[in-house]
Design an enzyme around this catalytic site. Structure first.
Site, PDB file in Angstrom:
ATOM      1  N   ASP A 182       0.909  -1.083   0.141  1.00 55.07           N
ATOM      2  CA  ASP A 182      -0.223   0.111   0.050  1.00 55.07           C
ATOM      3  C   ASP A 182       0.622   1.202  -0.622  1.00 55.07           C
ATOM      4  O   ASP A 182       2.242   1.006   0.563  1.00 55.07           O
ATOM      5  CB  ASP A 182      -0.509   0.338   1.398  1.00 55.07           C
ATOM      6  CG  ASP A 182      -2.014   0.757   1.072  1.00 55.07           C
ATOM      7  OD1 ASP A 182      -2.808   1.994  -0.121  1.00 55.07           O
ATOM      8  OD2 ASP A 182      -2.899   0.815   1.873  1.00 55.07           O
ATOM      9  N   ASP A 189     -10.328   2.180  -3.725  1.00 54.06           N
ATOM     10  CA  ASP A 189     -11.152   1.559  -2.278  1.00 54.06           C
ATOM     11  C   ASP A 189     -12.894   1.808  -2.835  1.00 54.06           C
ATOM     12  O   ASP A 189     -13.554   1.090  -1.882  1.00 54.06           O
ATOM     13  CB  ASP A 189     -10.874   1.983  -1.331  1.00 54.06           C
ATOM     14  CG  ASP A 189      -9.674   1.840  -0.529  1.00 54.06           C
ATOM     15  OD1 ASP A 189      -9.145   1.276  -1.272  1.00 54.06           O
ATOM     16  OD2 ASP A 189      -9.037   2.737   0.180  1.00 54.06           O
TER      17      ASP A 189
HETATM   18  C1  DGJ Z   1      -6.072   1.690   2.015  1.00 52.54           C
HETATM   19  C2  DGJ Z   1      -6.474   0.580   0.858  1.00 52.54           C
HETATM   20  O1  DGJ Z   1      -6.893   1.085  -0.735  1.00 52.54           O
HETATM   21  C3  DGJ Z   1      -7.220   0.012   1.703  1.00 52.54           C
HETATM   22  O2  DGJ Z   1      -7.561  -1.405   0.733  1.00 52.54           O
HETATM   23  C4  DGJ Z   1      -6.771  -1.203   3.094  1.00 52.54           C
HETATM   24  O3  DGJ Z   1      -5.648  -1.932   2.718  1.00 52.54           O
HETATM   25  C5  DGJ Z   1      -6.012   0.070   3.813  1.00 52.54           C
HETATM   26  N1  DGJ Z   1      -5.386   1.565   2.993  1.00 52.54           N
HETATM   27  C6  DGJ Z   1      -5.812   0.030   5.424  1.00 52.54           C
HETATM   28  O4  DGJ Z   1      -5.276   0.954   5.902  1.00 52.54           O
END
Ligand code: DGJ
Length: 718
Positions: free
Chosen positions: A462, A530
């Site tokens: 991430d 997301d």
């Molecule tokens: C952002 C990501 O896009 C999510 O899927 C998740 O992993 C969160 N970060 C975790 O902090």
């Protein structure tokens, strides 16, 4: 007005870069100015490219470098340059003349052309590289800049590529977005002047604007008709693409790393290599262009492009930061029960002094949190094996919370202004990857996980913050930071891949903030957004699919969206399927449906991942979306259909014409992913010819009570 080079002179060298169907033609005139004279359909006789310039009757090119293959600034150029420099003696002029070119056969299908340009006055050289992928009609272009002056030269602009297109008008499709709103398309006619697509965000470079775009000369290309150029930077940092409609009405495209705050000091004898700009031209619409790009990506770029992918259960939305070993043990059982391959443990498993119980602390401290997981990650890996599922883990190793031991110990490793207030993005800062010590730290975060848990099967990488407070305690030259950061990131990723060549890794950036073909050389898949509301996803995945193959696109079924579970699963199946739900809360029927859908997915995933994608009905143009994946042998296919408008009476009044099938073959069409206890209104015993399915079509019978339909096509063997 008799300007230098205002007439083309006698062509001396013509360099046709031919692919299967296109040709990009460079030509050096008698004064050794290197121009682009053609980019279009391949001609039957390569000798005729030299005649192309005479066919145009446009106004004069006063400077003689308007169509330059790499526009230098400061001598006679009047347009947006590809390169601007300050020589060692302070002089700001640059001229570049053709010296030589070579062609190297990389494979029978791939050729690398190198064209050397030289300044007639200064010992300053630019090499242009064109990697030509014949079968896919794809070209990658980059440059190498070097000099032998008496002191350093400052590069103020340093493009990767410079194209020049001729047409009566041009249409641009570009994208913009934000968190949870990635890949919003806009199409407009390009007017005179410069349109710049760019990013200055440093890390999550695509958050507001990705570098992918389409240009249609003449009129906007449709799915199957018209000429269209796709372009994208292979660079995971700041980029800049200038599209300049010049006074002659031609389109100049100058693409590269962004020179914003990035003047680069180049020492004598050093080489400055720019990243590649990838582009392709199709004369049969956007559909053909994307199929070519997908094939190219799977053949040459995407890590493990012909390999398999793992279905998974992720715990992010099911638990957020609130979990412990017992809860995860339960989720491991659910992983098995659901029938996916792997459990993916998300954020929140690490840090002790400042435990990672929310997004305000702990980032950077990659020791397992002893309260939540007293027996470490290895106990989870072991329990996963006991449940006969694989185990994967989330990391965000480029980042740090100020509330962390890492920040306390190594403030000099953090990108921050020493004398200014710190600005945070998601309560965090970016580590300074221009510093080799930080590169080593990030490598070790990953290496330690694998060394301690050799059966670790997946990483989600991430990246949630942009670069604020741009300052490096490591670099002497601050304007190198944005570039050296990305180079540092690639160093780490290359080192990881050297040691762990194929472990699947997902490229995630707080949603889809980072995806490009440089990064995808190290990653098997990316996280588009997301936003997993399936209605939104239909539109978003549709746009991503122009540039990235389904194999690389991770789609999860989550609690987002009000649609039925079936709709969510059907949408997530158009790519790499995963779940991020509380399995325990599923009704028995829902669980049975998911289990069955996973079995179906295992049957058809190969076609989705490796097949050709044909878009059949655009959700932006009507009330439903339809698309089909067909395997290269045209023996099997999977068609996805979704209603995107719930108004009274909406549905599919007409059949949807398929594409990509064998007209002479006969196919059965079977509805899959039916909810338990329901049956399909489509006859399962009917056999249709490919000809019929492509000329008349099939009606998926969408309606407001049947909002998503998945059909499996199978060729009947006589
Ligand atoms: C952002 C990501 O896009 C999510 O899927 C998740 O992993 C969160 N970060 C975790 O902090």
């Amino acid at each position: 007005m008799a300007a230098l080079g205002s007439t083309l002179g006698y062509a001396q060298t013509t360099i046709p870069l031919e692919t299967r169907s296109t040709a990009l033609v460079l030509q050096a005139d008698d004064k050794k100015n290197l121009r682009i004279v053609y980019y279009g359909e391949k001609l039957a006789d390569a000798g005729s490219y030299a005649q192309v310039p005479q066919a145009y009757r446009q106004t004069d090119d006063y400077s003689g470098v308007l169509a330059s293959a790499y526009t230098p600034a400061g001598s006679r150029n009047l347009a947006e340059p590809a390169i601007t420099v300050v020589h060692a003696d302070g002089n700001t002029s640059l001229d570049l003349r053709y010296i030589t070119h070579t062609r190297q056969e990389v494979t029978p299908q791939v050729a690398l052309y190198t064209v050397t340009l030289q300044d007639p006055v200064y010992p300053f050289t630019v090499k242009l590289f064109y990697k030509v992928y014949s079968q896919e009609d794809v070209i990658e272009q980059w440059s190498e800049i070097s000099h032998q002056e008496k002191g350093p030269v400052v590069l103020n602009k340093f493009a990767s590529a410079n194209l020049h297109l001729k047409a009566p008008e041009f249409w641009l499709t570009q994208y913009h977005g934000d968190w949870a709103k990635e890949m919003q398309p806009e199409t407009s006619r390009i007017t005179h002047g410069i349109k710049t697509l760019d990013s200055k965000l440093g890390t999550r470079a695509n958050l507001f604007q990705p570098s992918v775009f389409m240009v249609s000369p003449g009129k906007p290309a449709t799915e199957d008709e018209g000429t269209v150029l796709y372009g994208a930077m292979e660079w995971s940092g700041n980029f800049r693409i200038d599209l300049e409609l010049d006074y002659q009405d031609n389109l100049r495209i100058v693409a590269g790393m962004n020179n914003f705050a990035s003047a680069y000091t180049l020492k004598p004898k050093e080489t400055f290599a720019t990243p590649a700009f990838v582009f392709l031209l199709s004369h049969h619409g956007k559909g053909e262009a994307s199929r070519k790009l997908h094939t190219w990506a799977r053949n040459y770029k995407l890590l493990d492009g012909h390999g398999t992918r793992l279905t998974l259960l992720n715990n992010w939305e099911a638990t957020y930061f609130d979990f412990n070993e017992q809860k995860l043990f339960g989720l491991l059982k659910d992983t098995k029960r659901l029938g996916v391959d792997l459990f993916l443990l998300d954020d929140g498993w690490f840090a002790n002094k400042y435990p990672r119980n929310g997004d305000t602390a702990g980032l950077g401290d990659w020791e397992v949190n002893r309260t939540k997981l007293p027996n470490g990650v290895s106990s989870l890996v072991k329990e996963a094996a006991n449940n006969d599922v694989k185990f994967g883990i989330w990391i965000e190793p480029e980042m740090v919370n100020p509330k962390s031991e890492l920040y306390e110990k190594h403030p000099d490793w953090v990108i921050r202004q020493p004398a200014r207030e710190e600005h945070y993005f998601r309560n965090q800062l970016v580590l300074d990857l221009s510093n080799p010590a930080v590169q080593q730290f990030v490598f070790q975060v990953v290496d330690k996980l694998f060394t301690e848990n050799p059966s670790l099967a997946y990483i989600k990488w991430d990246c949630n913050a942009v670069v604020y407070n741009a300052y490096s305690a490591h670099l002497r030259n601050q304007s190198h930071l944005y570039i050296e950061y990305v180079r540092g990131l690639y160093n780490v990723l290359a080192k990881i891949r050297q040691k762990y060549p194929k472990v699947p890794m997902m490229l995630c950036s707080g949603g889809g903030g980072r995806v490009d073909y440089a990064a995808l050389q190290y990653f098997t898949e990316f996280w588009p957004s997301d936003n997993t509301d399936p209605l939104e996803r239909i539109f978003m995945q549709w746009e991503y699919s122009y540039f990235y193959p389904a194999l690389a696109t991770s789609n999860h079924v989550t609690a987002w969206g009000k649609q039925p579970l079936k709709f969510k699963v059907d949408v997530a199946m158009m790519g790499k399927l995963g779940f991020d739900i509380v399995v325990d809360e599923l009704e028995a029927q829902e669980l049975a449906f998911c289990q069955q859908a996973l079995r179906h997915y295992n049957d058809v995933k190969q076609v989705i991942w490796q097949g050709d994608q044909y878009r059949l009905a655009d959700p932006r143009q009507g009330s439903f979306a339809s698309l089909v994946y067909v395997d290269p042998a045209r023996a099997t296919g999977v068609m996805f259909n979704y209603l995107v408008n719930n108004r009274y009476g909406e549905g599919t009044p007409y059949p949807v014409k398929l594409k990509g099938l064998d007209p002479a073959a006969r196919y059965t069409v079977r509805e899959i992913n039916l909810l338990p206890g329901t049956s399909s209104p489509l006859r399962s015993d009917a056999v249709y010819s490919g000809d019929f399915l492509m000329k008349v079509g099939i009606n998926p019978q969408l309606s407001t009570s049947r909002t998503s339909v998945v059909l499996q096509l199978s060729k009947v063997t006589p």
